[in-house]
Scaffold this motif. Structure first.
Motif, mmCIF file in Angstrom:
data_model
loop_
_atom_site.group_PDB
_atom_site.id
_atom_site.type_symbol
_atom_site.label_atom_id
_atom_site.label_comp_id
_atom_site.label_asym_id
_atom_site.label_seq_id
_atom_site.Cartn_x
_atom_site.Cartn_y
_atom_site.Cartn_z
ATOM 1 N N VAL A 3 0.858 -1.183 0.000
ATOM 2 C CA VAL A 3 0.000 0.000 0.000
ATOM 3 C C VAL A 3 0.895 1.233 0.000
ATOM 4 O O VAL A 3 1.843 1.310 0.769
ATOM 5 C CB VAL A 3 -0.927 -0.002 1.234
ATOM 6 N N SER A 4 0.590 2.172 -0.868
ATOM 7 C CA SER A 4 1.414 3.374 -0.962
ATOM 8 C C SER A 4 0.914 4.438 0.011
ATOM 9 O O SER A 4 -0.223 4.413 0.461
ATOM 10 C CB SER A 4 1.424 3.899 -2.387
ATOM 11 N N ALA A 5 1.770 5.378 0.269
ATOM 12 C CA ALA A 5 1.423 6.490 1.153
ATOM 13 C C ALA A 5 0.465 7.440 0.440
ATOM 14 O O ALA A 5 0.414 7.465 -0.792
ATOM 15 C CB ALA A 5 2.692 7.227 1.548
ATOM 16 N N ALA A 11 0.281 11.789 -6.063
ATOM 17 C CA ALA A 11 1.150 12.001 -7.219
ATOM 18 C C ALA A 11 0.703 11.146 -8.399
ATOM 19 O O ALA A 11 0.729 11.606 -9.554
ATOM 20 C CB ALA A 11 2.597 11.681 -6.845
ATOM 21 N N MET A 12 0.269 9.918 -8.121
ATOM 22 C CA MET A 12 -0.216 9.050 -9.196
ATOM 23 C C MET A 12 -1.484 9.637 -9.824
ATOM 24 O O MET A 12 -1.632 9.632 -11.042
ATOM 25 C CB MET A 12 -0.484 7.642 -8.665
ATOM 26 N N ARG A 13 -2.391 10.149 -8.986
ATOM 27 C CA ARG A 13 -3.621 10.750 -9.517
ATOM 28 C C ARG A 13 -3.313 11.977 -10.366
ATOM 29 O O ARG A 13 -3.946 12.197 -11.403
ATOM 30 C CB ARG A 13 -4.574 11.115 -8.381
ATOM 31 N N ARG A 14 -2.336 12.774 -9.935
ATOM 32 C CA ARG A 14 -1.958 13.949 -10.738
ATOM 33 C C ARG A 14 -1.417 13.509 -12.097
ATOM 34 O O ARG A 14 -1.751 14.092 -13.128
ATOM 35 C CB ARG A 14 -0.905 14.785 -10.006
ATOM 36 N N LEU A 63 0.924 7.128 -19.532
ATOM 37 C CA LEU A 63 0.728 7.815 -18.256
ATOM 38 C C LEU A 63 0.593 6.825 -17.103
ATOM 39 O O LEU A 63 1.094 7.064 -16.004
ATOM 40 C CB LEU A 63 -0.483 8.729 -18.319
ATOM 41 N N VAL A 64 -0.075 5.706 -17.343
ATOM 42 C CA VAL A 64 -0.174 4.674 -16.305
ATOM 43 C C VAL A 64 1.211 4.131 -15.978
ATOM 44 O O VAL A 64 1.578 3.984 -14.804
ATOM 45 C CB VAL A 64 -1.122 3.537 -16.741
ATOM 46 N N ALA A 65 1.999 3.851 -17.007
ATOM 47 C CA ALA A 65 3.355 3.352 -16.775
ATOM 48 C C ALA A 65 4.195 4.370 -16.018
ATOM 49 O O ALA A 65 4.915 4.030 -15.078
ATOM 50 C CB ALA A 65 4.019 3.010 -18.118
ATOM 51 N N ARG A 66 4.062 5.624 -16.399
ATOM 52 C CA ARG A 66 4.823 6.679 -15.721
ATOM 53 C C ARG A 66 4.420 6.798 -14.243
ATOM 54 O O ARG A 66 5.254 6.949 -13.363
ATOM 55 C CB ARG A 66 4.624 8.000 -16.437
ATOM 56 N N ALA A 67 3.111 6.722 -13.981
ATOM 57 C CA ALA A 67 2.629 6.803 -12.607
ATOM 58 C C ALA A 67 3.144 5.636 -11.771
ATOM 59 O O ALA A 67 3.555 5.805 -10.627
ATOM 60 C CB ALA A 67 1.111 6.845 -12.579
ATOM 61 N N LEU A 68 3.129 4.444 -12.354
ATOM 62 C CA LEU A 68 3.595 3.262 -11.619
ATOM 63 C C LEU A 68 5.104 3.322 -11.387
ATOM 64 O O LEU A 68 5.582 2.938 -10.315
ATOM 65 C CB LEU A 68 3.212 1.995 -12.354
ATOM 66 N N LEU A 69 5.849 3.785 -12.371
ATOM 67 C CA LEU A 69 7.306 3.891 -12.197
ATOM 68 C C LEU A 69 7.657 4.956 -11.167
ATOM 69 O O LEU A 69 8.566 4.762 -10.362
ATOM 70 C CB LEU A 69 7.977 4.198 -13.533
ATOM 71 N N ALA A 70 6.935 6.063 -11.175
ATOM 72 C CA ALA A 70 7.191 7.122 -10.204
ATOM 73 C C ALA A 70 6.845 6.635 -8.804
ATOM 74 O O ALA A 70 7.519 6.983 -7.839
ATOM 75 C CB ALA A 70 6.382 8.362 -10.550
ATOM 76 N N ARG A 71 5.843 5.812 -8.680
ATOM 77 C CA ARG A 71 5.457 5.261 -7.376
ATOM 78 C C ARG A 71 6.566 4.372 -6.827
ATOM 79 O O ARG A 71 6.846 4.379 -5.639
ATOM 80 C CB ARG A 71 4.164 4.455 -7.516
ATOM 81 N N GLY A 72 7.201 3.619 -7.696
ATOM 82 C CA GLY A 72 8.263 2.723 -7.269
ATOM 83 C C GLY A 72 9.525 3.456 -6.818
ATOM 84 O O GLY A 72 10.296 2.936 -6.023
ATOM 85 N N LYS A 73 9.749 4.670 -7.286
ATOM 86 C CA LYS A 73 10.936 5.440 -6.929
ATOM 87 C C LYS A 73 10.853 6.043 -5.538
ATOM 88 O O LYS A 73 11.844 6.302 -4.922
ATOM 89 C CB LYS A 73 11.165 6.566 -7.947
ATOM 90 N N SER A 74 9.629 6.302 -5.084
ATOM 91 C CA SER A 74 9.464 6.971 -3.786
ATOM 92 C C SER A 74 9.660 6.027 -2.637
ATOM 93 O O SER A 74 9.475 4.891 -2.657
ATOM 94 C CB SER A 74 8.076 7.594 -3.692
#
Length: 74
Positions: A3-5, A11-14, A63-74
């Motif tokens: 579960v993400s913060a 950030a994913m929704r944005r 955009l979905v891929a970008r959101a998921l990749l950005a989530r993994g970096k945090s």
């Protein structure tokens, strides 16, 4: 899947909200133009509709891929 913060989800929704209206219009217009082109038997018109629909779909997947990749970096 962890579960993400709340900040990560925001950030994913944005990211997923980018170009939302333009993607929706391109998707619907693409379907309409493709159907009109197919119904009228005008292949270039049908292909233009398919191209618009395809572009909207590819941008959405990107955009979905970008959101998921950005989530993994945090």
């Amino acid at each position: 899947v962890a579960v993400s913060a709340p900040e990560q989800r925001a950030a994913m929704r944005r990211t997923l909200g980018r170009f939302a209206a333009a993607r929706l219009v391109a998707w619907n217009a693409g379907v309409l133009v493709a159907w009109v082109g197919l119904g009228a038997g005008v292949l270039p018109v049908a292909l233009a509709g398919v191209a618009a629909l395809s572009l909207a779909a590819l941008v959405s997947v990107g955009l979905v891929a970008r959101a998921l990749l950005a989530r993994g970096k945090s």
